[in-house]
Scaffold this motif. Structure first.
Motif, short mmCIF file in Angstrom:
data_model
loop_
_atom_site.label_atom_id
_atom_site.label_comp_id
_atom_site.label_asym_id
_atom_site.label_seq_id
_atom_site.Cartn_x
_atom_site.Cartn_y
_atom_site.Cartn_z
N TYR A 3 -1.17 -11.65 2.66
CA TYR A 3 -2.41 -10.98 2.28
C TYR A 3 -3.55 -11.57 3.10
O TYR A 3 -3.83 -12.77 3.03
N PRO B 281 8.01 -9.00 -6.19
CA PRO B 281 6.96 -9.64 -6.99
C PRO B 281 7.31 -11.04 -7.46
O PRO B 281 6.42 -11.77 -7.92
N LEU C 15 -5.64 -3.13 -1.32
CA LEU C 15 -4.67 -3.71 -0.39
C LEU C 15 -4.25 -2.64 0.62
O LEU C 15 -3.63 -1.64 0.26
N PRO D 41 -6.64 -4.84 -7.63
CA PRO D 41 -6.15 -3.45 -7.68
C PRO D 41 -5.36 -3.10 -6.42
O PRO D 41 -5.69 -3.55 -5.32
N LYS D 42 -4.32 -2.30 -6.59
CA LYS D 42 -3.50 -1.91 -5.44
C LYS D 42 -4.33 -1.18 -4.39
O LYS D 42 -4.04 -1.25 -3.19
N PHE E 179 -0.80 -7.14 4.35
CA PHE E 179 -1.84 -6.31 3.75
C PHE E 179 -3.21 -6.93 4.04
O PHE E 179 -3.36 -8.15 4.01
#
Length: 324
Positions: free
Chosen positions: A263, A130, A119, A115-116, A301
């Motif tokens: 990430y 993307p 992040l 889920p956003k 992130f």
């Protein structure tokens, strides 16, 4: 309803869970300390015997492993467990689809389904392409790194490797002092020697040594000192940890232009969200001389999901069952 058994097997803990096929939220999660079990099979038996689904009702198995999986005998980087693919297949059943992933390959697969809200951006750059490659980096018991390449059809392509063991470089006299101290003990100093739980301990001891103090704290003791706010060496340790993290991530971005983002997962950084925002992490990441403008737009992130490795296993399990 079809189910998969998924597990994220680290150096310290083995996280087992169930997931409904084509769903990505694990349930019946149990975290088992690896030191309590002589082998993976002992831990797996404990989990399966106490979960709500019997082994015959499980349609696929996906295991994420803290170590290289393309070996005849699969061994963990920070854990004495070992086994072969054939032993795993025999244990779960010859006809059952089974996949073995590197633990950070699993986190790479989770990028499709995280889920956003899980992040948290660090720095001003947030624009993500993307269709472009991404890096996944995580410090915990060790340092995991994987490169993720999106695909038009099928799961992300996650490139295997052991990037946590690349050579560590220094960019100033303070970092030279830390590396010199660690080199006297280890000869070769890898990124994992500073970007891990052990790495926090190493940085702390090296900074103390530079001040004429012979002192080493465990990672939990450093965490306690950071909470109390009464130990300047602990504060300097965390700041240097983030600087080294930025330097390593900047080098990764130079190697692969990861416009899909970087990430940061693992057990350490998500605990210190305020501190990483206040640190020199992004400055160190972008400190690449003539290539600063190349690196600076890449977004970073922090992954705050509790179980990104399990979510990646769940994502992969859906493809595995569809193929079967």
């Amino acid at each position: 309803m079809s189910h998969a058994l998924i597990a994220d097997l680290g150096g310290t803990n083995a996280r087992f869970a169930l997931v409904r096929t084509h769903h990505f939220e694990p349930f019946e999660v149990r975290v088992l300390p690896c030191k309590n079990y002589d082998s993976f099979f002992d831990a797996a038996a404990d989990y399966v015997e106490n979960c709500s689904i019997d082994l015959e009702s499980i349609d696929a198995v996906v295991l994420a492993i803290a170590g290289p999986v393309n070996q005849d005998v699969i061994r963990f980087s920070n854990n004495p467990w070992h086994f072969t693919r054939d032993e795993i297949q025999t244990y779960f059943g010859e006809s059952k689809p089974v996949a073995l992933l590197n633990d950070f390959d699993a986190v790479g697969y989770s990028l499709e389904v995280l889920p956003k809200g899980d992040l948290v951006p660090v720095g001003d750059s947030v624009a993500v392409d993307p269709k472009a490659p991404s890096w996944v980096v995580g410090a915990g018991t060790g340092l995991g790194i994987s490169c993720v390449v999106p695909q038009d059809n099928g799961p992300n392509l996650v490139l295997p490797g052991e990037g946590g063991h690349v050579d560590l470089s220094a960019c100033n006299e303070a970092e030279d002092s830390i590396l010199s101290f660690l080199r006297s003990r280890h000869k070769r100093v890898s990124a994992e020697r500073v970007l891990s739980g052990m790495g926090l301990e190493n940085i702390y001891e090296a900074i103390a040594h530079s001040q004429g103090i012979q002192k080493r704290l465990t990672a939990p003791e450093i965490g306690d000192a950071l909470k109390r706010g009464d130990d300047p060496i602990a504060d300097a340790t965390l700041e240097q940890f983030f600087v080294f993290l930025g330097r390593v991530i900047g080098d990764l971005v130079l190697s692969v232009e990861s416009r899909g983002g970087v990430y940061i997962a693992g057990g350490i950084v998500p605990r210190y969200l305020n501190e990483i925002h206040q640190s020199q992490f992004r400055t160190a990441m972008q400190d690449k001389g003539r290539m600063k403008d190349f690196v600076s737009p890449i977004p970073t992130f922090v992954v705050t999901s509790e179980y990104p490795g399990l979510m990646g296993c769940a994502c992969y399990a859906s493809y595995l069952v569809s193929k079967a």
